[in-house]
Design an enzyme around this catalytic site. Structure first.
Site, PDB file in Angstrom:
ATOM      1  N   ASP A   1       0.440  -3.156   6.981  1.00 51.94           N
ATOM      2  CA  ASP A   1       1.000  -3.253   8.665  1.00 51.94           C
ATOM      3  C   ASP A   1       0.833  -3.911   9.589  1.00 51.94           C
ATOM      4  O   ASP A   1       0.851  -4.532  10.379  1.00 51.94           O
ATOM      5  CB  ASP A   1       0.833  -1.792   8.867  1.00 51.94           C
ATOM      6  CG  ASP A   1       1.975  -0.966   9.117  1.00 51.94           C
ATOM      7  OD1 ASP A   1       3.479  -1.669   9.260  1.00 51.94           O
ATOM      8  OD2 ASP A   1       2.174  -0.375   8.786  1.00 51.94           O
TER       9      ASP A   1
ATOM     10  N   CYS B   1      -6.305   0.924   1.855  1.00 54.88           N
ATOM     11  CA  CYS B   1      -5.772   1.273   1.142  1.00 54.88           C
ATOM     12  C   CYS B   1      -3.842   0.207   1.282  1.00 54.88           C
ATOM     13  O   CYS B   1      -3.177   0.599   0.587  1.00 54.88           O
ATOM     14  CB  CYS B   1      -5.600   2.245   1.236  1.00 54.88           C
ATOM     15  SG  CYS B   1      -4.396   2.645   3.755  1.00 54.88           S
TER      16      CYS B   1
ATOM     17  N   HIS C   1       8.437  -0.309   1.460  1.00 48.10           N
ATOM     18  CA  HIS C   1       7.731   0.973   1.002  1.00 48.10           C
ATOM     19  C   HIS C   1       8.865   1.526   0.152  1.00 48.10           C
ATOM     20  O   HIS C   1       9.017   1.798  -1.036  1.00 48.10           O
ATOM     21  CB  HIS C   1       8.279   1.910   2.103  1.00 48.10           C
ATOM     22  CG  HIS C   1       7.484   2.259   3.333  1.00 48.10           C
ATOM     23  ND1 HIS C   1       7.007   1.260   4.517  1.00 48.10           N
ATOM     24  CD2 HIS C   1       6.226   2.229   3.159  1.00 48.10           C
ATOM     25  CE1 HIS C   1       6.541   2.002   5.139  1.00 48.10           C
ATOM     26  NE2 HIS C   1       5.153   1.975   4.674  1.00 48.10           N
TER      27      HIS C   1
ATOM     28  N   GLU D   1      -4.519  -0.756  10.945  1.00 50.03           N
ATOM     29  CA  GLU D   1      -3.337  -1.480  10.710  1.00 50.03           C
ATOM     30  C   GLU D   1      -2.697  -2.048  12.240  1.00 50.03           C
ATOM     31  O   GLU D   1      -1.583  -2.502  11.424  1.00 50.03           O
ATOM     32  CB  GLU D   1      -2.545  -0.609  10.331  1.00 50.03           C
ATOM     33  CG  GLU D   1      -2.198   0.808  10.384  1.00 50.03           C
ATOM     34  CD  GLU D   1      -1.073   1.790   9.218  1.00 50.03           C
ATOM     35  OE1 GLU D   1      -1.146   0.969   8.431  1.00 50.03           O
ATOM     36  OE2 GLU D   1      -1.010   2.699   9.354  1.00 50.03           O
TER      37      GLU D   1
HETATM   38  C1  PEP Z   1      -0.505   0.672   5.125  1.00 46.44           C
HETATM   39  O1  PEP Z   1       0.247  -0.203   6.174  1.00 46.44           O
HETATM   40  O2  PEP Z   1      -1.132  -0.703   4.323  1.00 46.44           O
HETATM   41  C2  PEP Z   1      -0.710   1.541   4.408  1.00 46.44           C
HETATM   42  C3  PEP Z   1      -0.948   1.175   3.937  1.00 46.44           C
HETATM   43  O3  PEP Z   1       0.718   2.137   5.464  1.00 46.44           O
HETATM   44  P1  PEP Z   1       1.762   2.122   4.699  1.00 46.44           P
HETATM   45  O4  PEP Z   1       2.482   0.693   3.356  1.00 46.44           O
HETATM   46  O5  PEP Z   1       2.492   3.315   3.914  1.00 46.44           O
HETATM   47  O6  PEP Z   1       2.379   1.158   5.930  1.00 46.44           O
HETATM   48 MG    MG Z   2       1.377   1.281   7.312  1.00 48.23          MG
END
Ligand code: PEP
Ligand code: MG
Length: 580
Positions: free
Chosen positions: A455, A502, A189, A431
């Site tokens: 994920d 996403c 993140h 995910e």
């Molecule tokens: C993902 O896991 O691809 C996602 C979009 O969520 P995050 O990156 O916030 O875990």
């Molecule tokens: Mg995620």
């Protein structure tokens, strides 16, 4: 030349600022009986000094950022007023006859166990604050000034062993030219935040903190994942030229702003953006995003004294919904845990936080927090196009449980006669591998899916997304990932629901083209990639991506997939991106 993982594109040239996060080296030694008084006096002086610092910080923060944010420092002052930490440290000095540094550290490190038994809610809720405070007193004892990223006087490149997402979110963007860390992977993140904030970053460099000195000049290349320490004049010139080229490249992309994301053979894709806060929405709107496909709400909860209440969340969500109109915003419910934590909301330390009490699991365990957020989202839906989605759904029961709570919340709002969107669309993030495998049944319970590939890759391939040592195994184009994505899209389309992506795969031109070929309906990308992705979509045909994708599904290794995808699509995409 230290090499790491390219985490956020761009080039930075500037002096090094080392943000030290590693443990202090503390000696433990026995003191004589007649030294006890001196040790206690040292401790009291350090506490006094800490109080003074905290009062000054509290005042500054209150003036600049308001009472709400300053509260955290008041809480620290309260802890210092409370005899528990102080008395316990002094008792330990006397009882164990150890030096004050060691007595203090043992005291605050033992807090979680010790106060689990004492019903002192105040302390139980503030383990992390106590730790922070303990470190402050230690720094004062050791004469070791603390480092901070929020009060910088010059432009710098931050070097640190690690940066937490909340460090990244709070750093002073106009002063931080870039950052480089020892650990971390491309979809940590912290890396995602760097991309959102448009700060060039390289992570997973191993031991960059040991290779540079504060103040020395470095070049950070966030496109190639390299850092050049003490560059020559020729290297500086070369990279300055590259910086100028990047600005020019970006300018040219801007001509695509008002053109639709449509392939050469007419396939229209919805091209939305991922955001973590209001700043990014402006950037995305400027580049004519078609909505927000992922609003990571947990950042609204970070760097503050306590959880945001319903009203505050409602205002924040409503504002984004109004800004993004006539498009929609998909608000993801809280995704805490994993690598995202709050200082004011202690989640017990876990050995495997990514496998533990995270995201929807935490919301379902803390129903009050969940309900407050759902109320705010539903209410914001009355004022704009809002959709809702749950992170980390792992099976049908979990989704049904979340939806049951949503129904209760709707009922409560109805009874209270508070306007809300009764028909809000509800999506599940796909995910976790189990969700992808069960997608045919999940599709009956959801209005849409959004693939969280970051994920999905981590859990399917058993590769920690923030561990640089296993980053080579983190393969978006592994055949298993493509199969799971394909299976999910087919299952969704059979139930007539749409599927978005996403995760970061959507922001990577080649992976994005494969997602297109697999039938994705919507892409939500980091705002920075919006125009680049649009350029690629407009330069290819859907038919060719479908042909390539269906061939890839039959290959057996990630290398085969990469090679074929590169030859059949990657080269062309590179040409498209280089075209004037
Ligand atoms: C993902 O896991 O691809 C996602 C979009 O969520 P995050 O990156 O916030 O875990
Ligand atoms: Mg995620």
């Amino acid at each position: 030349m230290p090499r790491g993982i390219a985490a956020s594109p761009g080039i930075a040239i500037g002096p090094v600022y080392i943000l030290e996060k590693e443990d202090f080296c503390i000696l433990k030694y026995r003191i004589k009986k007649d030294e006890i008084g001196t040790e206690i006096k040292r401790f009291e002086d350090a506490v006094g000094q800490s109080k003074k610092q905290l009062r000054e910080i509290e005042k500054k923060v209150r003036e600049k950022l308001g009472k709400d944010v300053a509260y955290i420092f008041q809480a620290h002052l309260h802890i210092l007023e409370d005899p528990l930490l102080i008395r316990e440290t002094i008792d330990r000095i006397k009882r164990e006859r150890v030096n004050v540094e060691m007595a203090l550290r043992e005291t605050y490190r033992n807090f979680p166990q010790k106060f689990a038994l004492v019903q002192s809610e105040f302390f139980q809720e503030r383990f992390r604050d106590v730790e922070d405070l303990g470190e402050r007193i230690l720094r004062n004892l050791l004469n070791h000034p603390s480092t901070s990223l929020s009060n910088l006087k010059e432009d710098i490149i931050v070097i640190s062993s690690d940066l937490s997402p909340s460090d990244t979110a709070s750093l002073q963007k106009d002063r931080v030219l870039g950052f480089a860390t020892d650990i971390g992977g491309p979809t940590s993140h912290t890396a995602i935040m760097a991309r959102s904030l448009k700060i060039p970053a390289v992570v997973g460099l191993g031991n960059i903190t040991k290779k540079v000195k504060p103040g020395s000049l470095i070049i950070l290349d966030g496109n190639r994942g390299i850092v050049i320490v003490n560059p020559t004049a020729a290297q500086i010139k070369k990279y300055q030229k590259r910086q100028e080229e990047l600005v020019l490249y970006r300018k040219k992309l801007e001509t695509l702003r008002s053109l639709p994301p449509i392939t050469l053979d007419g396939r229209e894709v919805e091209l939305a953006s991922n955001i973590a806060g209001p700043e990014e929405i402006d950037l995305a709107i400027k580049d004519k995003t078609e909505g927000v496909g992922l609003y990571r709400t947990e950042y609204l909860y970070m760097n503050r004294k306590k959880l945001p209440n319903e009203e505050e969340q409602f205002e924040a969500y409503k504002k984004i919904a109004e800004k993004i109109a006539p498009h929609s915003v998909i608000i993801r419910t809280l995704d805490l845990g994993g690598d995202k934590f709050l200082s004011h909301f202690p989640v017990p330390r876990e050995i495997n936080p990514f496998m533990g009490w995270r995201a929807i699991r935490l919301s379902l365990g803390k129903v009050d927090i969940f309900k407050t957020q759902l109320r705010a989202i539903l209410r914001a839906g009355f004022y704009g196009k809002v959709k809702l989605m749950y992170p980390l759904i792992s099976g049908v029961e979990e989704l049904k449980k979340a939806n049951r709570i949503l129904s209760q919340v709707k009922q409560e709002l109805r009874q209270e006669k508070i306007p809300f969107d009764n028909k809000i669309e509800v999506g599940a993030m796909i995910e976790v591998p189990s969700a992808a495998i069960m997608s045919d049944l999940l599709a009956k319970e959801a209005d849409f899916f959004s693939l969280g590939t970051n994920d999905l890759i981590q859990y399917t391939l058993a590769v920690d997304r923030i561990n640089e040592k296993v980053a080579y195994l983190y393969q978006p184009l592994h055949p298993t990932i493509l199969r799971l994505i394909h299976q999910t899209i087919r299952a969704a389309h059979r139930e007539d629901i749409w599927v978005g992506a996403c995760g970061e795969m959507a922001s990577d031109p080649l992976c994005m083209a494969i997602l297109l070929g697999l039938g994705i309906d919507e892409l939500s990308v980091t705002p920075r990639s919006l125009l680049e992705i649009k350029k690629v979509i407009r330069g290819i045909t859907w038919e060719e991506t479908q042909k390539v994708a269906s061939h890839l599904l039959n290959l057996s290794t990630a290398n085969q997939v990469k090679r074929h995808a590169h030859n059949r699509l990657g080269k062309k995409i590179r040409r498209i991106l280089e075209e004037e």
